[in-house]
Design a protein around this motif. Structure first.
Motif, PDB file in Angstrom:
ATOM      1  N   GLU A   5       0.828  -1.200   0.000  1.00  0.00           N
ATOM      2  CA  GLU A   5       0.000   0.000   0.000  1.00  0.00           C
ATOM      3  C   GLU A   5       0.865   1.254   0.000  1.00  0.00           C
ATOM      4  O   GLU A   5       1.868   1.348   0.716  1.00  0.00           O
ATOM      5  CB  GLU A   5      -0.924   0.003   1.219  1.00  0.00           C
ATOM      6  N   ASN A   6       0.501   2.213  -0.847  1.00  0.00           N
ATOM      7  CA  ASN A   6       1.189   3.496  -1.013  1.00  0.00           C
ATOM      8  C   ASN A   6       2.530   3.390  -1.737  1.00  0.00           C
ATOM      9  O   ASN A   6       3.246   4.385  -1.854  1.00  0.00           O
ATOM     10  CB  ASN A   6       1.405   4.193   0.340  1.00  0.00           C
ATOM     11  N   LEU A   7       2.862   2.200  -2.239  1.00  0.00           N
ATOM     12  CA  LEU A   7       4.104   2.025  -2.988  1.00  0.00           C
ATOM     13  C   LEU A   7       3.804   1.943  -4.483  1.00  0.00           C
ATOM     14  O   LEU A   7       2.774   1.417  -4.898  1.00  0.00           O
ATOM     15  CB  LEU A   7       4.846   0.770  -2.537  1.00  0.00           C
ATOM     16  N   VAL A   8       4.734   2.455  -5.275  1.00  0.00           N
ATOM     17  CA  VAL A   8       4.589   2.465  -6.729  1.00  0.00           C
ATOM     18  C   VAL A   8       5.647   1.554  -7.335  1.00  0.00           C
ATOM     19  O   VAL A   8       6.849   1.699  -7.040  1.00  0.00           O
ATOM     20  CB  VAL A   8       4.742   3.891  -7.295  1.00  0.00           C
ATOM     21  N   GLU A  68       5.391  11.495 -12.483  1.00  0.00           N
ATOM     22  CA  GLU A  68       4.420  12.590 -12.538  1.00  0.00           C
ATOM     23  C   GLU A  68       3.010  12.092 -12.233  1.00  0.00           C
ATOM     24  O   GLU A  68       2.223  12.797 -11.589  1.00  0.00           O
ATOM     25  CB  GLU A  68       4.471  13.253 -13.910  1.00  0.00           C
ATOM     26  N   HIS A  69       2.697  10.875 -12.684  1.00  0.00           N
ATOM     27  CA  HIS A  69       1.352  10.328 -12.484  1.00  0.00           C
ATOM     28  C   HIS A  69       1.125   9.908 -11.030  1.00  0.00           C
ATOM     29  O   HIS A  69       0.085  10.232 -10.445  1.00  0.00           O
ATOM     30  CB  HIS A  69       1.152   9.131 -13.408  1.00  0.00           C
ATOM     31  N   PHE A  70       2.088   9.208 -10.455  1.00  0.00           N
ATOM     32  CA  PHE A  70       1.905   8.643  -9.109  1.00  0.00           C
ATOM     33  C   PHE A  70       2.566   9.481  -8.010  1.00  0.00           C
ATOM     34  O   PHE A  70       2.262   9.302  -6.832  1.00  0.00           O
ATOM     35  CB  PHE A  70       2.471   7.219  -9.039  1.00  0.00           C
ATOM     36  N   GLY A  71       3.505  10.339  -8.387  1.00  0.00           N
ATOM     37  CA  GLY A  71       4.174  11.167  -7.400  1.00  0.00           C
ATOM     38  C   GLY A  71       5.395  10.546  -6.768  1.00  0.00           C
ATOM     39  O   GLY A  71       6.057  11.190  -5.936  1.00  0.00           O
ATOM     40  N   ARG A  72       5.734   9.312  -7.159  1.00  0.00           N
ATOM     41  CA  ARG A  72       6.869   8.632  -6.543  1.00  0.00           C
ATOM     42  C   ARG A  72       7.190   7.369  -7.323  1.00  0.00           C
ATOM     43  O   ARG A  72       6.414   6.942  -8.187  1.00  0.00           O
ATOM     44  CB  ARG A  72       6.564   8.276  -5.086  1.00  0.00           C
ATOM     45  N   LEU A  73       8.302   6.737  -6.990  1.00  0.00           N
ATOM     46  CA  LEU A  73       8.653   5.430  -7.533  1.00  0.00           C
ATOM     47  C   LEU A  73       9.439   4.690  -6.472  1.00  0.00           C
ATOM     48  O   LEU A  73      10.446   5.200  -5.959  1.00  0.00           O
ATOM     49  CB  LEU A  73       9.487   5.568  -8.811  1.00  0.00           C
TER      50      LEU A  73
END
Length: 249
Positions: A5-8, A68-73
């Motif tokens: 959860e909350n990870l990309v 840009e889409h998810f805010g992180r990687l």
């Protein structure tokens, strides 16, 4: 809370085979998933980014779009690759360059572009799809084996360079039941015999499934495996370590 959860997570070559199975597995565990591939993904819920990992600008643009889409990687699964058939004399220089450029340098391009973002993550992980043929000599796989041997070495070197900041591991599947293997069998003079030969060299007596490889990838990517780095995990039906007489199977 879900495990991811909350990870990309980013999966290259994620539109088919082990990559598609990995995208599904990570989604099911709560990750947001982006797929980088030249072919569209049919997996609902993923962000598909068309990209060619042999082109640095394509890779950079795709990873920029993901962030840009998810805010992180947080997680990169370097799964994209191609096969090659033949002994050391069977493929010309152009074919060696093509396979090594995609399988090895492509992994470097993606990792290099992702690192600035991974280094900002508290759960950064890279998982490379290697192969048991990096360790076990099998006939007619000289070029492919060389490329996967390079991935094995790259995994360990990168794990050492970024220890404590980014975990870096690899999965080493045996012969897997994937579209590439199906195409290989379709091109054989006797497809049934060729499948039988591939199956019989696996001590468990069957091919590895894409889902089994994906499960191992998800384990290595998981924040629950926080002390696992520099690990080369075989998912090979015993191919790398067992010598079991056929009569015992």
């Amino acid at each position: 809370m879900s495990e991811f959860e909350n990870l990309v997570a980013l999966v290259t070559g994620g539109s088919s085979g082990i990559g598609a199975a990995t995208a599904r597995e990570l989604l099911s565990r709560g990750a947001s998933v982006a797929v980088l591939d030249r072919n569209p993904s049919s997996e609902p819920g993923v962000l598909f980014c068309e990209a060619d990992i042999t082109d640095v600008e394509s890779v950079t643009a795709a990873i920029t779009r993901v962030v840009e889409h998810f805010g992180r990687l947080d997680i990169v699964v370097n799964n994209a690759g191609i096969g090659a058939v033949g002994d050391v004399g069977a493929n010309d220089d152009d074919e060696w360059r093509r396979v090594l450029d995609l399988n090895v340098v492509g992994t470097v391009r993606v990792t290099r572009a992702a690192l600035p973002h991974l280094l900002r993550s508290p759960a950064a992980a890279i998982v490379n799809t290697c192969s048991i043929v990096a360790r076990v000599g099998v006939p007619q796989r000289a070029l492919y084996s060389a490329s996967k041997g390079a991935i094995e070495a790259l995994t360990l070197a990168t794990a050492a360079d970024f220890v404590g900041r980014v975990r870096v591991n690899a999965v080493l599947p045996g012969t897997a039941d994937t579209p590439w293997v199906s195409r290989l069998l379709d091109g054989a003079e006797d497809a049934a015999l060729a499948r039988d030969q591939l199956t019989r060299r696996q001590p468990m007596g069957r091919l590895v499934t894409a889902d089994e490889a994906a499960y191992a990838i998800a384990y290595l990517a998981s924040p629950r495996a926080a002390s696992t780095t520099g690990t080369l995990l075989a998912v090979d039906g015993g191919m790398g370590g067992l010598r079991v007489p056929e009569a015992a199977r």
